[in-house]
Structure formats: structure tokens, C-alpha cells
Write a protein that holds these residues in place. Structure first.
Motif, short mmCIF file in Angstrom:
data_model
loop_
_atom_site.label_atom_id
_atom_site.label_comp_id
_atom_site.label_asym_id
_atom_site.label_seq_id
_atom_site.Cartn_x
_atom_site.Cartn_y
_atom_site.Cartn_z
N ILE A 249 0.85 -1.19 0.00
CA ILE A 249 0.00 0.00 0.00
C ILE A 249 0.89 1.24 0.00
N GLU A 250 0.60 2.15 -0.93
CA GLU A 250 1.37 3.39 -1.02
C GLU A 250 0.56 4.56 -0.44
N LEU A 251 1.28 5.56 0.04
CA LEU A 251 0.66 6.78 0.58
C LEU A 251 1.07 7.97 -0.27
N LEU A 252 0.09 8.72 -0.72
CA LEU A 252 0.33 9.98 -1.42
C LEU A 252 -0.04 11.13 -0.48
N VAL A 253 0.89 12.05 -0.29
CA VAL A 253 0.67 13.18 0.61
C VAL A 253 0.66 14.46 -0.23
N ALA A 254 -0.46 15.18 -0.18
CA ALA A 254 -0.61 16.45 -0.92
C ALA A 254 -0.82 17.58 0.06
N GLY A 255 -0.03 18.62 -0.06
CA GLY A 255 -0.19 19.76 0.83
C GLY A 255 1.15 20.41 1.14
N THR A 256 1.07 21.57 1.76
CA THR A 256 2.27 22.31 2.13
C THR A 256 2.16 22.74 3.59
N GLY A 257 3.25 23.23 4.13
CA GLY A 257 3.25 23.69 5.51
C GLY A 257 4.58 24.31 5.86
N MET A 266 9.08 14.37 6.36
CA MET A 266 9.71 13.61 5.28
C MET A 266 10.76 12.64 5.81
N GLU A 267 11.40 13.01 6.91
CA GLU A 267 12.35 12.09 7.52
C GLU A 267 11.64 10.90 8.12
N MET A 268 10.44 11.16 8.69
CA MET A 268 9.64 10.05 9.23
C MET A 268 9.15 9.14 8.12
N GLY A 269 8.70 9.75 7.02
CA GLY A 269 8.10 8.99 5.93
C GLY A 269 9.01 8.95 4.72
N ASN A 270 10.21 8.45 4.92
CA ASN A 270 11.16 8.40 3.80
C ASN A 270 11.19 7.04 3.11
N GLU A 271 10.19 6.20 3.40
CA GLU A 271 10.13 4.90 2.76
C GLU A 271 9.72 5.05 1.29
N ASN A 273 7.33 3.76 -0.18
CA ASN A 273 5.89 3.75 -0.42
C ASN A 273 5.21 5.07 -0.01
N VAL A 274 5.98 6.15 0.15
CA VAL A 274 5.42 7.47 0.45
C VAL A 274 5.86 8.45 -0.63
N GLN A 275 4.89 9.14 -1.22
CA GLN A 275 5.18 10.17 -2.21
C GLN A 275 4.72 11.52 -1.68
N TRP A 276 5.61 12.50 -1.70
CA TRP A 276 5.31 13.86 -1.23
C TRP A 276 5.06 14.72 -2.47
N LEU A 277 3.82 15.09 -2.69
CA LEU A 277 3.41 15.72 -3.95
C LEU A 277 3.35 17.24 -3.88
N GLY A 278 3.42 17.83 -2.67
CA GLY A 278 3.24 19.27 -2.57
C GLY A 278 1.80 19.65 -2.87
N PHE A 279 1.60 20.87 -3.33
CA PHE A 279 0.23 21.32 -3.63
C PHE A 279 -0.35 20.53 -4.79
N GLN A 280 -1.60 20.11 -4.62
CA GLN A 280 -2.33 19.37 -5.67
C GLN A 280 -3.76 19.89 -5.74
N LYS A 281 -4.30 19.95 -6.94
CA LYS A 281 -5.71 20.24 -7.08
C LYS A 281 -6.50 19.03 -6.59
N PRO A 282 -7.46 19.25 -5.68
CA PRO A 282 -8.22 18.10 -5.15
C PRO A 282 -8.82 17.22 -6.24
N SER A 283 -9.39 17.84 -7.27
CA SER A 283 -10.06 17.07 -8.32
C SER A 283 -9.09 16.12 -9.02
N GLU A 284 -7.82 16.52 -9.11
CA GLU A 284 -6.81 15.66 -9.73
C GLU A 284 -6.27 14.63 -8.73
N PHE A 285 -6.13 15.06 -7.49
CA PHE A 285 -5.57 14.18 -6.47
C PHE A 285 -6.47 12.99 -6.21
N PHE A 286 -7.78 13.22 -6.14
CA PHE A 286 -8.70 12.13 -5.80
C PHE A 286 -8.73 11.04 -6.86
N GLN A 287 -8.31 11.36 -8.08
CA GLN A 287 -8.27 10.34 -9.12
C GLN A 287 -7.10 9.37 -8.94
#
Length: 396
Positions: A249-257, A266-271, A273-287
Motif C-alpha cells: 500500500i502506497e501513501l500519497l501526501v498532498a499539501g504544504t506547511g 519527510m524524515e519520518m516517511g522516507n520509505e 511507499n510514500v510520495q510527497w506531492l506538494g500542492f495538488q488540485k483536489p479534483s486531480e488528487f482524488f483520481q
């Protein structure tokens, strides 16, 4: 019906979901045939037309406009909250620009800057008064009811004096609206709106529900939102190593802070199976995902992202915090886990991701749930509330 929506800021001024919800409400009321105007706090006076709606931007009746609070010192913020709780100047300031006699309903959507003093003013001018609780700003200086990472059951000693001053004005509100039952009850428990009619009316989703196409598994779960501690992203990252199943199972993370905090995540989730996508349009992310995870550790008043996911046929896993559980038909549109519990979250993720038929059924039910938060449905509830105010003989 003439309606004035009063708020702390209006498009193109945005601070969060409150401003989005206010504009969706105003636009929908106009489209339904109401005569709608908006009075919004600002840093200076202006009058313009936004999508056919007259917007009167009034200089904040406080020492500064709350949208500028990031640059202010502790002492300036303390002074701002003191004035906002008992702002005698607000009424005279608003009357320079607004004739409150002209409106059937004055509806405060966000109360910062506007001050609860507007309720007394509108009431004195003969308007029916409604208020929507979109945050805990009446109860808490930070508007979050969260201190040192823990949810506050009651207003703390720091917030109580300011809350008590605001509460005395709530007797002028005719209709009190919570965007969730949780936030409405929290205010009632603190003594607010004792004489008002009570309603629970959710936010308009802003997304049109469409037929689900989430029948092909992506093998991915997702998180989208601000990357900050209150959102519970750390719980989600810690749950990943516990996931078991026939497929990875992979995790996609969208957002900034905050950059420093995001780096620590990112150090915690450096496996792999984790992708850090930054800002994403919700309509595109949910697909891109099969399931959305909302692991908040604070009492979210509503959870707009849940409804947005539903609109795209994406089931959810949410923490049992605030109004989030009210949005989930547990076992049908998603699952609810014990907030901050890594093992509880891991169990729920495996339950959905390892059961494709269950996930498909949830996807269909999610779209159906989203329809309950369509513009048409939420506007109908508001119009019913307004009509009840206008025909209530107690207020004639």
C-alpha cells in the motif's frame, strides 16, 4: 427576501474554509432569487460587485484587520481580542456604511472583526439575526479549542473572560447554525444561543457529485491538506509500517506547511511507499487514490475534504474528532478510527484496502452521500430557516 451576509473577509480575501463556504452560500442564495449583499471586514473601505453580488468592505472596527494578525505582537493580539469581545465602536462603524433596516435577515458567517456587537445592532433595527458557527472563535482565542496538542473540553482560564463577554450578545441571535452537531452543542454547552432556534446545516461541497469510477484499484491511500501537527499526519506515517496485505500500500501526501515541520515529516516517511506531492488540485488528487485518510487530532468543526472526496467516489477513514464522524456512515461510506491511535488507523486501512468489493460499494455510497451537501440541498435548508424566521409570530 433581502439578506445581508456579514463576515470577517470575502473573496478575493481568503484565510481558509470559512471564506470559501461564505462565498458558496452567497452565490447560491443569489442564484435562488434572493437579494443578497455582503458586508465584509477589510483594511480599508471599498465597494465592488463580485459575481453579481454587491460587496461592501468596511474598515475593521478593531486596532487591525484579523487577516493581518500574523505580523502582530502578543500585546497587539491581546488588545485585539479584548476589543473584539466587547466592541462598542463596531455598531457605529458599521452604520456608516450599512442601513440595517433594509434587510429581512442579517446572517453572520464568520464573526471575527465583525464582533458579536453586530447581533445587538441588527436586532435593534428589526432584522432577523442568524449566525453560523464555522470555528470555535467565540469560545477560544485561537479558534481551535486546542492547547498543547490536547483538545479543550471547556474554555480555559485564558479564554473564559473573552468568551463570557461574547456570550452575553448571543441572546440577540434568532437562529444559531452549526456546520456540525458537535460544534453547535459545544456552544450550547457554554451557554450560547439559549433563546435561538437551533439548526445543523453543513457546508456546501463546491464539487458536483459524479458517477464513481473508482473500481480499478490503485493500491494508494491519500492525505490532502495543510501539513501541520493538528492534522494528525504523524499518526498516518507511523501506521504505514503496520500495514499488511497481499499488495504493498502506497501513501500519497498532498499539501504544504512550515518548511521545518515538513522536513521532519519527510524524515519520518522516507520509505519508498510514500510520495510527497506538494500542492495538488483536489479534483486531480482524488483520481490517484482509493481511500482518503483524515487523521486529525483536533476537533474539526466539519471536514470539507471528506465531502470533496465523496464527490469523486472516494471513501474515507476519519478520526473520531469533532464533526468528522457525523460525515461518515460507518462501514458504508468509510470507517472511523480512534484519533491518534496508530494501531486503530492501521487496522481500518487494511480493512478497506484488502477488501476490493467493500471498497467499490463504499465508492458508490460515497457519491450518494455527497449529494446531501450539494448547493441545492444546503440552500434549501437555509431558505427554510430564513422563512421560519420571517413567519415566526414571536418576532413580529
Amino acid at each position: 427576501m433581502r439578506i445581508l451576509i456579514a463576515c470577517s473577509g470575502y473573496y478575493p480575501a481568503y484565510r481558509g474554509g470559512g471564506e470559501i463556504s461564505t462565498k458558496l452560500l452567497a452565490d447560491g442564495l443569489r442564484e435562488s432569487g434572493c437579494d443578497v449583499e455582503v458586508m465584509a471586514a477589510s483594511d480599508s473601505w471599498a465597494e465592488d460587485i463580485v459575481d453579481g453580488i454587491k460587496v461592501i468592505r468596511v474598515p475593521s472596527p478593531n486596532i487591525y484587520w484579523s487577516f493581518q494578525n500574523a505580523q502582530k505582537s502578543f500585546f497587539e493580539k491581546f488588545a485585539w481580542h479584548t476589543i473584539d469581545s466587547f466592541n462598542l465602536f463596531a455598531a457605529s462603524q458599521f452604520q456608516k456604511y450599512i442601513d440595517f433596516h433594509n434587510y429581512d435577515v442579517v446572517h453572520t458567517s464568520t464573526i471575527e472583526d465583525i464582533s458579536p456587537a453586530i447581533w445587538q445592532l441588527a436586532n435593534a433595527k428589526g432584522a432577523n439575526v442568524a449566525h453560523t458557527m464555522r470555528s470555535f472563535s467565540l469560545l477560544c482565542l485561537s479558534a481551535s479549542m486546542l492547547r498543547n496538542g490536547q483538545c479543550c473540553e471547556r474554555s480555559c482560564a485564558h479564554c473564559w473572560p473573552f468568551m463570557a463577554l461574547k456570550r452575553r450578545y448571543s441572546k440577540y441571535v434568532d437562529a444559531a447554525v452549526g456546520i456540525s452537531e458537535f460544534i453547535l452543542n459545544k456552544h450550547i454547552d457554554h451557554g450560547f444561543f439559549q433563546q435561538a432556534d437551533k439548526h445543523v446545516i453543513g457546508n456546501i461541497s463546491g464539487e458536483m457529485p459524479h458517477k464513481s469510477d473508482h473500481f480499478t484499484s490503485t493500491g494508494k491511500i491519500g492525505f490532502i491538506g495543510r501539513l501541520e501537527q493538528t492534522k494528525g499526519i504523524e499518526t498516518l506515517l507511523c501506521a504505514l509500517p503496520l500495514l499488511r496485505g497481499p499488495k504493498k500500500i502506497e501513501l500519497l501526501v498532498a499539501g504544504t506547511g512550515n518548511k521545518k515541520y515538513v522536513s521532519s515529516l519527510m524524515e519520518m516517511g522516507n520509505e519508498s511507499n510514500v510520495q510527497w506531492l506538494g500542492f495538488q488540485k483536489p479534483s486531480e488528487f482524488f483520481q490517484k487514490i482509493d481511500v482518503l485518510v483524515v487523521p486529525s487530532i483536533w476537533d474539526e468543526p466539519f471536514g470539507r475534504v471528506v465531502i470533496e472526496a465523496y464527490s469523486h467516489g472516494v471513501p474515507v477513514i476519519v478520526a473520531n474528532r469533532g464533526g468528522l464522524p457525523e460525515l461518515v456512515d460507518n462501514g458504508k461510506t468509510g470507517l472511523i478510527f480512534e484519533a491518534a491511535s496508530v494501531h486503530s488507523l492501521a487496522e481500518k486501512i487494511c480493512q478497506i484496502m484488502n477488501a476490493p468489493l467493500l471498497r467499490q460499494a463504499m465508492s458508490i455510497a460515497a457519491v450518494q452521500m455527497a449529494e446531501k451537501f450539494s448547493q441545492k440541498e444546503i440552500l434549501s435548508q437555509h431558505l427554510t430557516m430564513y422563512e421560519a424566521l420571517l413567519t415566526d409570530t414571536r418576532r413580529l
